[in-house]
Design a protein around this motif. Sequence first.
Motif, PDB file in Angstrom:
ATOM      1  N   SER A 161      11.198   2.056  -5.195  1.00  0.00           N
ATOM      2  CA  SER A 161      11.513   1.990  -3.771  1.00  0.00           C
ATOM      3  C   SER A 161      12.446   3.143  -3.440  1.00  0.00           C
ATOM      4  O   SER A 161      13.497   3.296  -4.065  1.00  0.00           O
ATOM      5  CB  SER A 161      12.184   0.652  -3.438  1.00  0.00           C
ATOM      6  N   ARG A 173      12.875  10.207  -0.736  1.00  0.00           N
ATOM      7  CA  ARG A 173      11.472  10.573  -0.494  1.00  0.00           C
ATOM      8  C   ARG A 173      11.357  12.044  -0.098  1.00  0.00           C
ATOM      9  O   ARG A 173      10.488  12.770  -0.604  1.00  0.00           O
ATOM     10  CB  ARG A 173      10.869   9.683   0.592  1.00  0.00           C
ATOM     11  N   GLU A 208       9.445  15.106  -2.020  1.00  0.00           N
ATOM     12  CA  GLU A 208       8.471  15.975  -1.347  1.00  0.00           C
ATOM     13  C   GLU A 208       8.870  17.442  -1.491  1.00  0.00           C
ATOM     14  O   GLU A 208       8.001  18.321  -1.614  1.00  0.00           O
ATOM     15  CB  GLU A 208       8.377  15.585   0.128  1.00  0.00           C
ATOM     16  N   TRP A 216       5.247   7.741 -12.251  1.00  0.00           N
ATOM     17  CA  TRP A 216       5.321   6.405 -11.659  1.00  0.00           C
ATOM     18  C   TRP A 216       4.983   5.350 -12.709  1.00  0.00           C
ATOM     19  O   TRP A 216       3.983   5.457 -13.408  1.00  0.00           O
ATOM     20  CB  TRP A 216       4.369   6.295 -10.475  1.00  0.00           C
ATOM     21  N   GLN A 269       2.204   1.928  -1.234  1.00  0.00           N
ATOM     22  CA  GLN A 269       2.330   2.900  -0.155  1.00  0.00           C
ATOM     23  C   GLN A 269       2.447   4.318  -0.695  1.00  0.00           C
ATOM     24  O   GLN A 269       1.815   5.252  -0.191  1.00  0.00           O
ATOM     25  CB  GLN A 269       3.560   2.578   0.711  1.00  0.00           C
ATOM     26  N   TYR A 270       3.243   4.491  -1.757  1.00  0.00           N
ATOM     27  CA  TYR A 270       3.405   5.824  -2.345  1.00  0.00           C
ATOM     28  C   TYR A 270       2.106   6.301  -2.987  1.00  0.00           C
ATOM     29  O   TYR A 270       1.795   7.498  -2.949  1.00  0.00           O
ATOM     30  CB  TYR A 270       4.527   5.811  -3.386  1.00  0.00           C
ATOM     31  N   TYR A 271       1.363   5.366  -3.556  1.00  0.00           N
ATOM     32  CA  TYR A 271       0.088   5.739  -4.180  1.00  0.00           C
ATOM     33  C   TYR A 271      -0.888   6.261  -3.125  1.00  0.00           C
ATOM     34  O   TYR A 271      -1.601   7.254  -3.348  1.00  0.00           O
ATOM     35  CB  TYR A 271      -0.512   4.542  -4.908  1.00  0.00           C
ATOM     36  N   MET A 303      -0.044   7.772  -0.437  1.00  0.00           N
ATOM     37  CA  MET A 303       0.466   9.064   0.012  1.00  0.00           C
ATOM     38  C   MET A 303       0.211  10.173  -1.007  1.00  0.00           C
ATOM     39  O   MET A 303      -0.149  11.297  -0.649  1.00  0.00           O
ATOM     40  CB  MET A 303       1.982   8.970   0.268  1.00  0.00           C
ATOM     41  N   TRP A 304       0.368   9.838  -2.304  1.00  0.00           N
ATOM     42  CA  TRP A 304       0.436  10.888  -3.319  1.00  0.00           C
ATOM     43  C   TRP A 304      -0.570  10.726  -4.456  1.00  0.00           C
ATOM     44  O   TRP A 304      -0.434  11.388  -5.490  1.00  0.00           O
ATOM     45  CB  TRP A 304       1.841  10.939  -3.910  1.00  0.00           C
ATOM     46  N   HIS A 356       2.249  14.333  -9.106  1.00  0.00           N
ATOM     47  CA  HIS A 356       2.556  12.906  -9.226  1.00  0.00           C
ATOM     48  C   HIS A 356       1.648  12.304 -10.290  1.00  0.00           C
ATOM     49  O   HIS A 356       0.423  12.360 -10.183  1.00  0.00           O
ATOM     50  CB  HIS A 356       2.350  12.179  -7.891  1.00  0.00           C
TER      51      HIS A 356
END
Length: 327
Positions: free
Chosen positions: A226, A232, A236, A249, A269-271, A273-274, A280
Motif C-alpha cells: 500500500s 507512488r 513512477e 512485488w 490496482q497497482y497490477y 497500472m504497472w 515492475h
Amino acid sequence: MNTFIDHIIQHSVGKIKHTTDLQNHVYVFPTRRAGKFFEKALAKYAKHKYMFVPQIFSISDFFRHVYENFVAPDSIIIPPAKAVFELFLCYKNHEPEVNFDSFYTWGQLVLKDFDEIDKYLADTDKLFASIKDIKTLDEEFAVPQEQLSFIKEFWRVLEKENNTDMEKEFIRIWEILGNVYPEFKETLIKKQYAYEGMAQKIIVEQLLNGTLQLPFEHIVWAGFSSLSTTERLFIEYITQDSQNGYVYWDTDSYYMNDERQEAGYFLRQYYKMWKNHDRHNWDAQTDLTQARKQIRVVGVPLKVGQAKYTGQVLEQIVDHKTLDIVE
C-alpha cells in the motif's frame, strides 16, 4: 521453495557480473526487519564470494537518508515527541491558554494528520476550509457523489443554529488548524527541522521539478503493498527510462485473483497500472491455497496466557530449526 527475498537476489544480484558494482545500489523495504532478512539472505548467497554490501533501508530510513544528505544537509527529521512540542508552540500563538500537558495527547493526533496530509499531497486550502455554504462543496470539491453527499450531511449538522458546544468547538479548532499548518511548517524550515511526511513531500516535489538528482546507480523497492501518494510518485520517477529503478512485488494469487479479498485491493490496482511496465516485477507470486497447512486450536483464556503460550511454540520451532531469527 524459494522465498520472495531469494527471488530478488537471484533476479537482481545474480545478474551482476562484478560484485563491486553493488556498492552504489540501494534496496528499500517497508520495514527494517525485512531489510535484515534480505541482508542475511544476501550473506548466505555470497558465502564464498567477496562482495560490497549494497545500502539497505526501510522506507522511513531511506527518505531520511535522502533528505538529510542530499536535500537539506543542515537539517534533520526530528522525532515525533520533538515535533509535537514545536507544534504546541505554534498552536499556543492561537490558543494562549492551552498548556502542554493537555495538548500533548491530541497534539500527537494532529501531527499524524499533518504527516498524512503531506504524504498524500492533500490540498490544504480545501481540507481546512470552513464550509459555510453547501454550494461551496459543489464548486470547490472534486469528489465522488457518494462522498460529496456524506460531506454535505456532515456540514449540515454543524451549520444548524443550535449547535452543541462540542460541535462549535470542533469548527473553531478546525479553523485554527488551517492557520497552524502552514505556520508550523514555516517554523520547522527556519529551525532546519522536518517531520517525515514533510520531508517526503519536499523530496518528491524536487525530483519532479528537476532540482534534485539522486546519487544512486540503482534503486530497488521491494515488498510494498500500500503506497502513499509520495511513495507512488517516487516509484513512477525511478522507473522512468531516464532512471535506473526497479520494483519487486510480493503477491499471492489468492488475493490477486479474487476481487472480494480486501487485503489484495491495492496490489490489484497497482497490477492494473504497472503489469506491462518492464521495471515492475510480478514474477514472485505464490498461491496460499496450495501451501500445506497445519492448524492446531488451543484454548487460552487470557492475553497474558496467549503470549506465554506463543513463546513456548516459538521455542519449539527454533529448536527444530525451522525458523530464521533476526537479531
